[in-house]
Scaffold this motif. Structure first.
Motif, PDB file in Angstrom:
ATOM      1  N   THR A 122       0.855  -1.193   0.000  1.00  0.00           N
ATOM      2  CA  THR A 122       0.000   0.000   0.000  1.00  0.00           C
ATOM      3  C   THR A 122       0.887   1.238   0.000  1.00  0.00           C
ATOM      4  O   THR A 122       2.092   1.164   0.254  1.00  0.00           O
ATOM      5  CB  THR A 122      -0.916   0.038   1.235  1.00  0.00           C
ATOM      6  OG1 THR A 122      -0.109   0.095   2.423  1.00  0.00           O
ATOM      7  CG2 THR A 122      -1.813  -1.191   1.293  1.00  0.00           C
ATOM      8  N   HIS A 123       0.268   2.371  -0.244  1.00  0.00           N
ATOM      9  CA  HIS A 123       1.001   3.631  -0.167  1.00  0.00           C
ATOM     10  C   HIS A 123       1.376   3.894   1.292  1.00  0.00           C
ATOM     11  O   HIS A 123       0.623   3.539   2.220  1.00  0.00           O
ATOM     12  CB  HIS A 123       0.149   4.766  -0.728  1.00  0.00           C
ATOM     13  CG  HIS A 123       0.019   4.706  -2.224  1.00  0.00           C
ATOM     14  ND1 HIS A 123       0.607   5.619  -3.063  1.00  0.00           N
ATOM     15  CD2 HIS A 123      -0.629   3.819  -3.028  1.00  0.00           C
ATOM     16  CE1 HIS A 123       0.317   5.312  -4.320  1.00  0.00           C
ATOM     17  NE2 HIS A 123      -0.428   4.221  -4.324  1.00  0.00           N
ATOM     18  N   LYS A 126      -0.978   4.825   4.650  1.00  0.00           N
ATOM     19  CA  LYS A 126      -2.402   4.854   4.323  1.00  0.00           C
ATOM     20  C   LYS A 126      -3.218   4.000   5.282  1.00  0.00           C
ATOM     21  O   LYS A 126      -4.325   4.381   5.682  1.00  0.00           O
ATOM     22  CB  LYS A 126      -2.610   4.392   2.881  1.00  0.00           C
ATOM     23  CG  LYS A 126      -4.074   4.359   2.441  1.00  0.00           C
ATOM     24  CD  LYS A 126      -4.702   5.742   2.493  1.00  0.00           C
ATOM     25  CE  LYS A 126      -6.162   5.716   2.058  1.00  0.00           C
ATOM     26  NZ  LYS A 126      -6.807   7.037   2.160  1.00  0.00           N
ATOM     27  N   TYR A 127      -2.715   2.837   5.655  1.00  0.00           N
ATOM     28  CA  TYR A 127      -3.446   1.932   6.555  1.00  0.00           C
ATOM     29  C   TYR A 127      -2.539   1.580   7.723  1.00  0.00           C
ATOM     30  O   TYR A 127      -1.325   1.413   7.548  1.00  0.00           O
ATOM     31  CB  TYR A 127      -3.882   0.665   5.804  1.00  0.00           C
ATOM     32  CG  TYR A 127      -4.761   0.972   4.616  1.00  0.00           C
ATOM     33  CD1 TYR A 127      -6.116   1.238   4.772  1.00  0.00           C
ATOM     34  CD2 TYR A 127      -4.225   1.042   3.326  1.00  0.00           C
ATOM     35  CE1 TYR A 127      -6.924   1.552   3.682  1.00  0.00           C
ATOM     36  CE2 TYR A 127      -5.015   1.353   2.235  1.00  0.00           C
ATOM     37  CZ  TYR A 127      -6.358   1.608   2.417  1.00  0.00           C
ATOM     38  OH  TYR A 127      -7.148   1.930   1.336  1.00  0.00           O
ATOM     39  N   MET A 133      -7.595  -2.728   5.872  1.00  0.00           N
ATOM     40  CA  MET A 133      -7.946  -2.677   4.446  1.00  0.00           C
ATOM     41  C   MET A 133      -9.242  -3.414   4.130  1.00  0.00           C
ATOM     42  O   MET A 133      -9.827  -3.213   3.059  1.00  0.00           O
ATOM     43  CB  MET A 133      -6.816  -3.273   3.604  1.00  0.00           C
ATOM     44  CG  MET A 133      -5.557  -2.436   3.551  1.00  0.00           C
ATOM     45  SD  MET A 133      -4.310  -3.197   2.482  1.00  0.00           S
ATOM     46  CE  MET A 133      -3.565  -4.373   3.615  1.00  0.00           C
ATOM     47  N   ALA A 137     -10.540  -0.797   1.068  1.00  0.00           N
ATOM     48  CA  ALA A 137      -9.476  -0.480   0.121  1.00  0.00           C
ATOM     49  C   ALA A 137      -9.672  -1.202  -1.207  1.00  0.00           C
ATOM     50  O   ALA A 137      -9.936  -2.410  -1.233  1.00  0.00           O
ATOM     51  CB  ALA A 137      -8.126  -0.871   0.713  1.00  0.00           C
ATOM     52  N   LEU A 139      -8.335  -3.293  -3.959  1.00  0.00           N
ATOM     53  CA  LEU A 139      -7.166  -4.175  -3.977  1.00  0.00           C
ATOM     54  C   LEU A 139      -6.987  -4.782  -5.362  1.00  0.00           C
ATOM     55  O   LEU A 139      -7.897  -5.432  -5.892  1.00  0.00           O
ATOM     56  CB  LEU A 139      -7.321  -5.286  -2.936  1.00  0.00           C
ATOM     57  CG  LEU A 139      -7.394  -4.840  -1.476  1.00  0.00           C
ATOM     58  CD1 LEU A 139      -7.547  -6.042  -0.565  1.00  0.00           C
ATOM     59  CD2 LEU A 139      -6.157  -4.028  -1.087  1.00  0.00           C
ATOM     60  N   PHE A 174      -1.933   1.097  -9.408  1.00  0.00           N
ATOM     61  CA  PHE A 174      -1.595   1.227  -7.992  1.00  0.00           C
ATOM     62  C   PHE A 174      -0.912   2.563  -7.723  1.00  0.00           C
ATOM     63  O   PHE A 174      -1.261   3.270  -6.762  1.00  0.00           O
ATOM     64  CB  PHE A 174      -0.689   0.078  -7.567  1.00  0.00           C
ATOM     65  CG  PHE A 174      -0.067   0.266  -6.208  1.00  0.00           C
ATOM     66  CD1 PHE A 174      -0.821   0.121  -5.054  1.00  0.00           C
ATOM     67  CD2 PHE A 174       1.274   0.605  -6.077  1.00  0.00           C
ATOM     68  CE1 PHE A 174      -0.254   0.306  -3.794  1.00  0.00           C
ATOM     69  CE2 PHE A 174       1.849   0.787  -4.830  1.00  0.00           C
ATOM     70  CZ  PHE A 174       1.084   0.640  -3.686  1.00  0.00           C
ATOM     71  N   GLY A 181      -4.380  -1.004  -2.757  1.00  0.00           N
ATOM     72  CA  GLY A 181      -3.403  -2.008  -2.394  1.00  0.00           C
ATOM     73  C   GLY A 181      -3.162  -2.889  -3.600  1.00  0.00           C
ATOM     74  O   GLY A 181      -4.001  -2.977  -4.503  1.00  0.00           O
TER      75      GLY A 181
END
Length: 344
Positions: A122-123, A126-127, A133, A137, A139, A174, A181
């Motif tokens: 993930t970035h 972010k989580y 997630m 999110a 995915l 992404f 994600g």
């Protein structure tokens, strides 16, 4: 002729001593030609096998090993089933369970990855957890992943079918979506994101979240186990030693061989992959610390199988002990080499 053969055997045993090998007195005694098919193009994730060829480790216990790389147009597993190659690099234990279901006599004889390197990236920031997630999110997950580990993510953590988006192995979607994600391997996709996106992604290794399969297994046919046990022993133990030397010793010859077999591979990518394999304990962690690389246990097999049954990936009632054997692992082979190389 007999004298020459005995001299040759003595030379090989001398090489084994010089390398500090611990393959045991029962090792295969002839230079038996075998082929090992990998499941993709040559890369660091295959390093232990290339190392064992480069070091002469396989030869020291009696095998002349040829590595046959896989790839998008190569199905080495089918070649093993057809008797064209002797050993194959499996993905995870699902392949072995599927073979068992179909009555195909494939046997897993070692697991050289204690953890499957499958990740969700993930970035950054972010989580705050893997579970965060679930249900929200977007995915990016490929079809094979959706049919396997993502079903476990649904059953264990409440991820949803709706949040899954098709992954075409292109990182652009992404990189463009800060909430997304993406599946990947810890040894590969994070490197690509760093190079193309200019940032280090957050990494969630599925194995550390409970996806308990072994990976990079050594598969062979049941007939090979029954009729050529010394060759199996040599290949399994030689591979373990190859992995110790690749991870902790001088791996320059293996690195050169990998790049020769796969000209698109770079030394930088290989170095990154080795770093991540060590950081996350992909090859050497848990049971390997006392039983050696390649270790497997019935308890781990049962745990993963139960999770896959719960997730609906495989059916209940399979006698999974028919899909693997512990006869060639858990003997501590190579632990002395690791201690010598690392001082630990």
């Amino acid at each position: 002729m007999r004298t020459d053969r005995l001299k040759d055997l003595g030379a090989r045993l001398g090489l084994a001593t010089a390398l500090g090998l611990t393959l045991g007195a029962g090792a295969a005694q002839a230079q038996e030609a075998v082929t090992f098919g990998t499941n993709w193009l040559a890369q660091a994730e295959h390093g232990g096998y290339y190392q064992a060829v480069a070091d002469g480790t396989y030869k020291a216990c009696g095998l002349d090993v040829t590595i046959v790389p896989g790839g998008p147009q190569v199905n080495n597993r089918a070649l093993m089933l057809a008797g064209k190659i002797d050993f194959h690099m499996g993905g995870n234990m699902l392949q072995a369970f599927y073979a068992l279901r179909e009555g195909i006599p494939v046997t897993v004889v070692a697991a050289d990855f204690q953890k499957e390197p499958q990740v969700i990236i993930t970035h950054p920031g972010k989580y705050d957890s893997f579970q965060a997630m679930a249900g929200d999110a977007p995915l990016l997950i490929g079809d094979n992943g959706f049919a396997s580990f993502y079903q476990w993510m649904i059953s264990e953590f409440g991820f949803t079918v709706e949040q899954r988006k098709p992954y075409t192995f292109n990182p652009a979607p992404f990189l463009a979506d800060p909430a997304a994600g993406q599946q990947g391997y810890v040894t590969s996709e994070p490197y690509a994101v760093e190079r193309e996106g200019g940032f280090e992604p957050d990494i969630y290794l599925l194995a550390d979240e409970g996806f308990s399969t072994y990976a990079t297994t050594i598969e062979t046919m049941a007939d090979t186990v029954a009729n050529r046990p010394e060759a199996v022993k040599c290949f399994v133990e030689g591979s373990a030693i190859g992995w110790y030397n690749f991870l902790y010793g001088d791996n320059s010859a293996a690195t050169k061989a990998i790049m020769s077999a796969n000209p698109e591979m770079t030394a930088e990518q290989i170095a990154f992959s080795i770093e991540k394999m060590k950081e996350y304990g992909i090859v050497d962690s848990g049971d390997t610390e006392t039983m050696g690389i390649g270790a497997m246990t019935d308890a781990r097999m049962d745990d993963f199988y139960a999770k896959m049954v719960k997730a609906g990936v495989v059916e209940d009632g399979l006698d999974i002990k028919q899909s693997y054997t512990l006869d060639f692992v858990n003997k501590g082979v190579g632990l002395d080499i690791k201690k010598k190389l690392t001082g630990q």
